[in-house]
Design a protein around this motif. Structure first.
Motif, PDB file in Angstrom:
ATOM      1  N   GLY A 156       0.800  -1.219   0.000  1.00  0.00           N
ATOM      2  CA  GLY A 156       0.000   0.000   0.000  1.00  0.00           C
ATOM      3  C   GLY A 156       0.827   1.260   0.000  1.00  0.00           C
ATOM      4  O   GLY A 156       0.427   2.260  -0.601  1.00  0.00           O
ATOM      5  N   GLY A 157       1.963   1.255   0.653  1.00  0.00           N
ATOM      6  CA  GLY A 157       2.801   2.445   0.737  1.00  0.00           C
ATOM      7  C   GLY A 157       3.107   2.783   2.181  1.00  0.00           C
ATOM      8  O   GLY A 157       2.202   3.011   2.981  1.00  0.00           O
ATOM      9  N   LEU A 158       4.394   2.800   2.522  1.00  0.00           N
ATOM     10  CA  LEU A 158       4.804   3.045   3.902  1.00  0.00           C
ATOM     11  C   LEU A 158       4.469   4.471   4.328  1.00  0.00           C
ATOM     12  O   LEU A 158       4.636   5.417   3.560  1.00  0.00           O
ATOM     13  N   GLY A 159       3.993   4.600   5.562  1.00  0.00           N
ATOM     14  CA  GLY A 159       3.740   5.911   6.114  1.00  0.00           C
ATOM     15  C   GLY A 159       2.470   6.573   5.634  1.00  0.00           C
ATOM     16  O   GLY A 159       2.269   7.760   5.877  1.00  0.00           O
ATOM     17  N   SER A 160       1.584   5.843   4.972  1.00  0.00           N
ATOM     18  CA  SER A 160       0.359   6.429   4.436  1.00  0.00           C
ATOM     19  C   SER A 160      -0.850   5.678   4.988  1.00  0.00           C
ATOM     20  O   SER A 160      -0.897   4.450   4.926  1.00  0.00           O
ATOM     21  N   VAL A 161      -1.830   6.422   5.504  1.00  0.00           N
ATOM     22  CA  VAL A 161      -3.049   5.797   6.013  1.00  0.00           C
ATOM     23  C   VAL A 161      -3.851   5.194   4.864  1.00  0.00           C
ATOM     24  O   VAL A 161      -4.326   4.056   4.946  1.00  0.00           O
ATOM     25  N   ALA A 162      -4.006   5.944   3.783  1.00  0.00           N
ATOM     26  CA  ALA A 162      -4.737   5.429   2.623  1.00  0.00           C
ATOM     27  C   ALA A 162      -4.017   4.240   2.006  1.00  0.00           C
ATOM     28  O   ALA A 162      -4.649   3.264   1.584  1.00  0.00           O
ATOM     29  N   GLY A 163      -2.686   4.286   1.950  1.00  0.00           N
ATOM     30  CA  GLY A 163      -1.930   3.168   1.398  1.00  0.00           C
ATOM     31  C   GLY A 163      -2.052   1.918   2.235  1.00  0.00           C
ATOM     32  O   GLY A 163      -2.200   0.815   1.706  1.00  0.00           O
ATOM     33  N   ALA A 164      -2.002   2.073   3.568  1.00  0.00           N
ATOM     34  CA  ALA A 164      -2.171   0.917   4.441  1.00  0.00           C
ATOM     35  C   ALA A 164      -3.553   0.300   4.261  1.00  0.00           C
ATOM     36  O   ALA A 164      -3.714  -0.926   4.268  1.00  0.00           O
ATOM     37  N   THR A 165      -4.567   1.142   4.057  1.00  0.00           N
ATOM     38  CA  THR A 165      -5.922   0.637   3.836  1.00  0.00           C
ATOM     39  C   THR A 165      -6.002  -0.136   2.530  1.00  0.00           C
ATOM     40  O   THR A 165      -6.570  -1.234   2.472  1.00  0.00           O
ATOM     41  N   ALA A 166      -5.429   0.422   1.459  1.00  0.00           N
ATOM     42  CA  ALA A 166      -5.453  -0.267   0.161  1.00  0.00           C
ATOM     43  C   ALA A 166      -4.705  -1.594   0.219  1.00  0.00           C
ATOM     44  O   ALA A 166      -5.166  -2.616  -0.306  1.00  0.00           O
ATOM     45  N   GLY A 167      -3.542  -1.604   0.869  1.00  0.00           N
ATOM     46  CA  GLY A 167      -2.791  -2.848   0.997  1.00  0.00           C
ATOM     47  C   GLY A 167      -3.526  -3.880   1.831  1.00  0.00           C
ATOM     48  O   GLY A 167      -3.487  -5.081   1.522  1.00  0.00           O
ATOM     49  N   ALA A 168      -4.228  -3.438   2.883  1.00  0.00           N
ATOM     50  CA  ALA A 168      -4.985  -4.373   3.711  1.00  0.00           C
ATOM     51  C   ALA A 168      -6.121  -5.013   2.925  1.00  0.00           C
ATOM     52  O   ALA A 168      -6.364  -6.220   3.040  1.00  0.00           O
ATOM     53  N   VAL A 169      -6.825  -4.227   2.127  1.00  0.00           N
ATOM     54  CA  VAL A 169      -7.914  -4.785   1.309  1.00  0.00           C
ATOM     55  C   VAL A 169      -7.358  -5.777   0.300  1.00  0.00           C
ATOM     56  O   VAL A 169      -7.926  -6.866   0.100  1.00  0.00           O
ATOM     57  N   PHE A 170      -6.236  -5.455  -0.321  1.00  0.00           N
ATOM     58  CA  PHE A 170      -5.657  -6.339  -1.335  1.00  0.00           C
ATOM     59  C   PHE A 170      -5.233  -7.671  -0.720  1.00  0.00           C
ATOM     60  O   PHE A 170      -5.598  -8.749  -1.214  1.00  0.00           O
ATOM     61  N   VAL A 171      -4.472  -7.618   0.363  1.00  0.00           N
ATOM     62  CA  VAL A 171      -3.938  -8.841   0.959  1.00  0.00           C
ATOM     63  C   VAL A 171      -5.040  -9.676   1.609  1.00  0.00           C
ATOM     64  O   VAL A 171      -4.992 -10.917   1.585  1.00  0.00           O
ATOM     65  N   THR A 172      -6.057  -9.043   2.167  1.00  0.00           N
ATOM     66  CA  THR A 172      -7.126  -9.777   2.845  1.00  0.00           C
ATOM     67  C   THR A 172      -8.110 -10.384   1.863  1.00  0.00           C
ATOM     68  O   THR A 172      -8.533 -11.540   2.010  1.00  0.00           O
ATOM     69  N   ALA A 173      -8.506  -9.616   0.857  1.00  0.00           N
ATOM     70  CA  ALA A 173      -9.557 -10.078  -0.053  1.00  0.00           C
ATOM     71  C   ALA A 173      -9.055 -11.089  -1.069  1.00  0.00           C
ATOM     72  O   ALA A 173      -9.824 -11.956  -1.503  1.00  0.00           O
ATOM     73  N   LEU A 174      -7.788 -11.013  -1.448  1.00  0.00           N
ATOM     74  CA  LEU A 174      -7.291 -11.874  -2.525  1.00  0.00           C
ATOM     75  C   LEU A 174      -7.441 -13.363  -2.217  1.00  0.00           C
ATOM     76  O   LEU A 174      -8.005 -14.110  -3.034  1.00  0.00           O
ATOM     77  N   PRO A 175      -6.975 -13.886  -1.069  1.00  0.00           N
ATOM     78  CA  PRO A 175      -7.148 -15.332  -0.829  1.00  0.00           C
ATOM     79  C   PRO A 175      -8.606 -15.745  -0.687  1.00  0.00           C
ATOM     80  O   PRO A 175      -8.975 -16.854  -1.099  1.00  0.00           O
ATOM     81  N   LEU A 176      -9.457 -14.889  -0.140  1.00  0.00           N
ATOM     82  CA  LEU A 176     -10.869 -15.237  -0.014  1.00  0.00           C
ATOM     83  C   LEU A 176     -11.543 -15.320  -1.376  1.00  0.00           C
ATOM     84  O   LEU A 176     -12.342 -16.234  -1.639  1.00  0.00           O
ATOM     85  N   LEU A 177     -11.210 -14.395  -2.257  1.00  0.00           N
ATOM     86  CA  LEU A 177     -11.785 -14.430  -3.602  1.00  0.00           C
ATOM     87  C   LEU A 177     -11.269 -15.627  -4.390  1.00  0.00           C
ATOM     88  O   LEU A 177     -12.022 -16.269  -5.131  1.00  0.00           O
ATOM     89  N   MET A 178      -9.986 -15.934  -4.236  1.00  0.00           N
ATOM     90  CA  MET A 178      -9.425 -17.073  -4.963  1.00  0.00           C
ATOM     91  C   MET A 178      -9.995 -18.382  -4.434  1.00  0.00           C
ATOM     92  O   MET A 178     -10.154 -19.344  -5.189  1.00  0.00           O
ATOM     93  N   THR A 179     -10.315 -18.441  -3.151  1.00  0.00           N
ATOM     94  CA  THR A 179     -10.942 -19.645  -2.602  1.00  0.00           C
ATOM     95  C   THR A 179     -12.340 -19.842  -3.179  1.00  0.00           C
ATOM     96  O   THR A 179     -12.732 -20.968  -3.530  1.00  0.00           O
ATOM     97  N   ARG A 180     -13.080 -18.764  -3.303  1.00  0.00           N
ATOM     98  CA  ARG A 180     -14.444 -18.881  -3.816  1.00  0.00           C
ATOM     99  C   ARG A 180     -14.464 -19.246  -5.304  1.00  0.00           C
ATOM    100  O   ARG A 180     -15.310 -20.029  -5.745  1.00  0.00           O
ATOM    101  N   TYR A 181     -13.539 -18.675  -6.071  1.00  0.00           N
ATOM    102  CA  TYR A 181     -13.548 -18.900  -7.525  1.00  0.00           C
ATOM    103  C   TYR A 181     -12.404 -19.810  -7.964  1.00  0.00           C
ATOM    104  O   TYR A 181     -11.925 -19.712  -9.093  1.00  0.00           O
TER     105      TYR A 181
END
Length: 380
Positions: free
Chosen positions: A271-296
């Protein structure tokens, strides 16, 4: 206040209001699977923001973030459950966050004096120590099988599917109710973290990250600010652990292991070090990716559904390969992460929208003044 600043503030308020309204709509249109992804992503974003403050802003490496998530999750479960004090759940939430902050405060003398890879190794010990305690303290943690999480109750309203609730013709179960709780906690995290970064302590932490010597010369107490950053990061992790426990409805020791700490490091790097928005984007990417890949998984090439043929790559492993590759690409081509890429794309789009002067109507600039006459030199 100039008209330009007033217009900018009005535009930002309108944007925030629009985003808030859009984030309130998913419970009315999405099923429970997508709401769970959103809940897990919001909990991960809260914890990632805390780690971004510590590693991205203060420049401190931590591999023990999973330990403080476990303190928050198990702290809430024990405080509000039986066996345990059986406190009201509304009181157990802030006490669990304070417990995580207290655990960070007990470790803060080490964080104030150790830095870099040495601090990373020291915090790594917390993960193994915490996992051992979670397995052996069965009267508090439930041991290997974990414990059920008491549902949160605020003012007689319970965040579970126990009683019937219908809003605008939509039946609200546990996921729908927890969605709005997660939004409130994430909004609290977002605004407090951004306020901290813009405050004097936030600027001191940024100066500390850039150069400890220069920060000390400017009057920054290096050890105290390092310790404070560690405590604040621990409290954010504790809040994320509480939301995770409420979303999972059961806590088990194996979830809070080293892999979870590595996942959080991946979030803030992508997401980008030192950024609140970047940490949020990185959290969504890392969290959602395995769940989506499991479903599909059955629709993706080279990915096998969980429990299928031996030797095939499962969705969780495939997701780790993908965001491992994403980390390498970010480090090579975008060191400031997804937030930096979005910022550069926004600036480029803004430059394209800026009107340019038409060359046919441009007012010609006046010619430069003629050089002063220089007296002619006579040859002797």
């Amino acid at each position: 206040m100039s008209d330009r600043i007033r217009a900018l503030l009005t535009r930002r308020r309108a944007t925030l209001l629009t985003v808030a309204v859009l984030l309130c709509l998913p419970p009315f249109y999405l099923d429970a699977f997508w709401l769970r992804i959103g809940l897990f992503s919001m909990a991960a974003a809260i914890g990632a923001v805390g780690l971004a403050l510590l590693s991205g802003t203060a420049g401190q490496l931590s591999l023990g973030h999973a330990f403080f998530l476990a303190v928050g999750a198990y702290g809430y479960t024990w405080l509000a459950g039986d066996p345990g004090p059986g406190l009201p759940t509304a009181l157990a939430v802030p006490l669990a966050v304070l417990m995580a902050g207290l655990a960070g405060g007990l470790f803060s003398p080490v964080a104030g004096r150790v830095k870099g890879i040495y601090l990373g190794i020291a915090t790594l010990a917390l993960v193994f120590l915490g996992h051992h305690v979670l397995l052996t303290a069965e009267s508090v943690t439930g041991g290997f099988n974990g414990r059920s999480v008491p549902p949160l109750s605020l003012g007689g309203f319970t965040f579970d599917a126990g009683d019937e609730l219908t809003v605008l013709g939509v039946s609200f179960g546990a996921e729908e109710r927890l969605w709005f709780l997660g939004l409130a906690l994430f909004a609290l995290t977002w605004f407090t973290a951004r306020g901290l970064l813009r405050s004097r302590p936030g600027r001191a932490l940024a100066a500390l990250r850039d150069s400890e010597t220069a920060a000390a010369v400017m009057g920054v107490d290096v050890a105290r600010h390092r310790s404070a950053a560690f405590v604040v990061s621990s409290m954010y992790a504790g809040l994320a652990g509480v939301l995770l426990a409420l979303a999972f409805r059961r806590v088990v020791p194996d979830y809070f292991g080293l892999v979870l700490s590595v996942d959080y490091l991946a979030m803030i790097v992508i997401g980008g070090l030192g950024s609140v928005a970047g940490a949020t984007a990185g959290a969504v990417f890392v969290t959602a990716l395995p769940l989506l890949m499991t479903r599909y998984a059955d629709q993706l090439p080279l990915v096998a559904a969980p429990g299928s043929a031996e030797g095939a790559v499962g969705p969780t492993e495939a997701a780790r390969y993908l965001y491992g590759a994403a980390i390498v690409l970010v480090l090579l081509y975008a060191p400031d992460g997804l937030h930096g890429l979005a910022r550069r794309a926004r600036d480029r789009l803004r430059r394209r929208r800026t009107p340019t002067t038409d060359p046919t109507t441009a007012v010609p600039s006046p010619p430069p003044p003629a050089a002063a006459a220089r007296p002619k030199e006579h040859t002797p």
